[in-house]
Design a protein around this motif. Structure first.
Motif, short mmCIF file in Angstrom:
data_model
loop_
_atom_site.label_atom_id
_atom_site.label_comp_id
_atom_site.label_asym_id
_atom_site.label_seq_id
_atom_site.Cartn_x
_atom_site.Cartn_y
_atom_site.Cartn_z
N UNK A 70 34.73 40.40 38.55
CA UNK A 70 34.75 38.94 38.39
C UNK A 70 33.49 38.31 38.98
N UNK A 71 33.15 38.79 40.17
CA UNK A 71 32.02 38.23 40.90
C UNK A 71 30.71 38.25 40.12
N UNK A 72 30.46 39.37 39.41
CA UNK A 72 29.17 39.43 38.71
C UNK A 72 29.19 38.68 37.37
N UNK A 73 30.37 38.40 36.84
CA UNK A 73 30.45 37.81 35.51
C UNK A 73 30.77 36.32 35.48
N UNK A 74 31.31 35.82 36.57
CA UNK A 74 31.80 34.44 36.54
C UNK A 74 31.18 33.60 37.64
N UNK A 82 41.92 31.14 40.69
CA UNK A 82 41.94 31.89 39.44
C UNK A 82 42.84 33.11 39.58
N UNK A 83 43.77 33.27 38.66
CA UNK A 83 44.63 34.45 38.70
C UNK A 83 44.13 35.47 37.69
N UNK A 84 43.71 36.63 38.19
CA UNK A 84 43.36 37.72 37.28
C UNK A 84 44.60 38.58 37.12
N UNK A 91 51.91 48.99 34.44
CA UNK A 91 51.79 48.16 35.66
C UNK A 91 51.06 46.86 35.40
N UNK A 92 51.40 45.88 36.20
CA UNK A 92 50.62 44.64 36.26
C UNK A 92 50.00 44.55 37.64
N UNK A 93 48.69 44.38 37.69
CA UNK A 93 48.03 44.05 38.96
C UNK A 93 47.68 42.57 38.90
N UNK A 94 48.22 41.83 39.85
CA UNK A 94 47.85 40.42 39.91
C UNK A 94 46.98 40.18 41.12
N UNK A 95 45.91 39.42 40.91
CA UNK A 95 44.96 39.15 41.98
C UNK A 95 44.59 37.68 41.88
N UNK A 181 44.01 31.24 34.36
CA UNK A 181 44.51 32.61 34.29
C UNK A 181 43.53 33.43 33.44
N UNK A 182 43.19 34.62 33.92
CA UNK A 182 42.35 35.52 33.13
C UNK A 182 43.12 36.81 32.93
N UNK A 183 43.39 37.15 31.66
CA UNK A 183 44.13 38.39 31.41
C UNK A 183 43.19 39.54 31.08
N UNK A 184 43.51 40.70 31.64
CA UNK A 184 42.76 41.91 31.29
C UNK A 184 43.76 43.02 31.04
N UNK A 185 43.24 44.20 30.70
CA UNK A 185 44.11 45.33 30.38
C UNK A 185 44.48 45.32 28.90
N UNK A 186 45.02 46.43 28.45
CA UNK A 186 45.34 46.59 27.03
C UNK A 186 46.26 45.53 26.47
#
Ligand code: ATP
Ligand code: MG
Length: 246
Positions: A70-74, A82-84, A91-95, A181-186
């Protein structure tokens, strides 16, 4: 060394590392993040990487990798929360980042396997065929609309889990709202998933762009890179690390 009391396994069975976050108000005290991983787990990953002909040099945690990505892109906005939300197969990883710094993490054991399993049950498919149908490939004359409506039900279950984590975050001492909210993963690739999530939680939702600020060699097919981008968020964060860095 105080680590032992925080680790629910025998200290001989785990690899430990720590990072000093900074001094606390009380003199002589500081905040420290302690990470402990079972040696068996690390060995499994290390073996998988070696079998692929690669030589692992750094081990990191999903949440930290996502934070680095996130740090290098945003652009970091100090007052923004911001919730990633990284949604994989199981699994869900929430950060949740406040001004770019992680203030809340939570994992849950649900993921996009729910979509696959729902398709398998509904249409009596093998796992492989359900996975293909999920990606939009035609399978056994199943109309895509029928597949989508089944997948939407599974999405709801996943989104409910995310909503509960958001509620939990709001109920912590921080008492703060989430601005984006930013979603990632498949799971981010499931048709309309980000839209449904956004509607349900009432927060602006984007799909992660892990290569936003990364120059990609021409030798990679750009449409392929675009397609795998959400799945590559953690890997990008990992690849940013260098041997010996902190
Ligand atoms: N193009 C696609 N369309 C729909 N779903 C996809 C697509 N590509 C991958 N998926 C789904 O995304 C999931 C895998 O995502 P990801 O690679 O982020 O998970 P993972 O890291 O392997 O899993 P976990 O974190 O749970 O161990 C699988 O359920 C897969 O079916
Ligand atoms: Mg994952």
């Amino acid at each position: 060394f105080e680590a032992e009391q925080y680790v629910p396994f025998s200290i001989e069975d785990v690899n430990l590392d720590f990072q000093i976050l900074g001094p606390k108000e009380e003199p002589g005290q500081m905040d420290v993040i302690l990470v402990a991983v079972k040696k068996d787990t690390i060995n499994e990953y290390v073996n998988a990487v070696r079998e692929a002909g690669l030589n692992p040099i750094i081990v990191d945690v999903n949440h930290f990798a996502l934070e680095n990505m996130y740090e290098i892109n945003y652009e970091i906005e100090p007052i923004k929360n911001v919730a990633i939300v990284n949604i994989g197969a199981s699994t869900i990883n929430m950060n949740i980042l406040k001004g770019g710094i992680s203030v809340f993490t939570r994992d849950s054991a649900v993921g996009s396997n729910l979509h696959t399993e729902a398709l398998q049950r509904e249409f009596n498919l093998t796992y492989e065929n359900a996975e293909r149908l999920k990606r939009g490939e035609p399978i056994e004359n199943i109309p895509p609309e029928d597949a989508f409506s089944i997948m939407d039900l599974a999405s709801e279950e996943i989104i409910d889990d995310i909503s509960r984590s958001f509620e939990f975050y709001r109920s912590t001492e921080l008492h703060e709202d989430i601005n984006e909210v930013i979603v990632s993963g498949g799971c981010a690739l499931i048709k309309d998933f980000p839209k449904h999530l956004s509607e349900k939680v009432g927060i602006e939702t984007k799909v992660i762009e892990p290569f936003k600020n990364i120059k990609i060699s021409q030798k990679f097919d750009s449409s392929y890179m675009e397609e795998i981008a959400p799945i590559a968020a953690v890997a990008t964060g990992l690849a940013l690390r260098r041997q010996g860095d902190r």
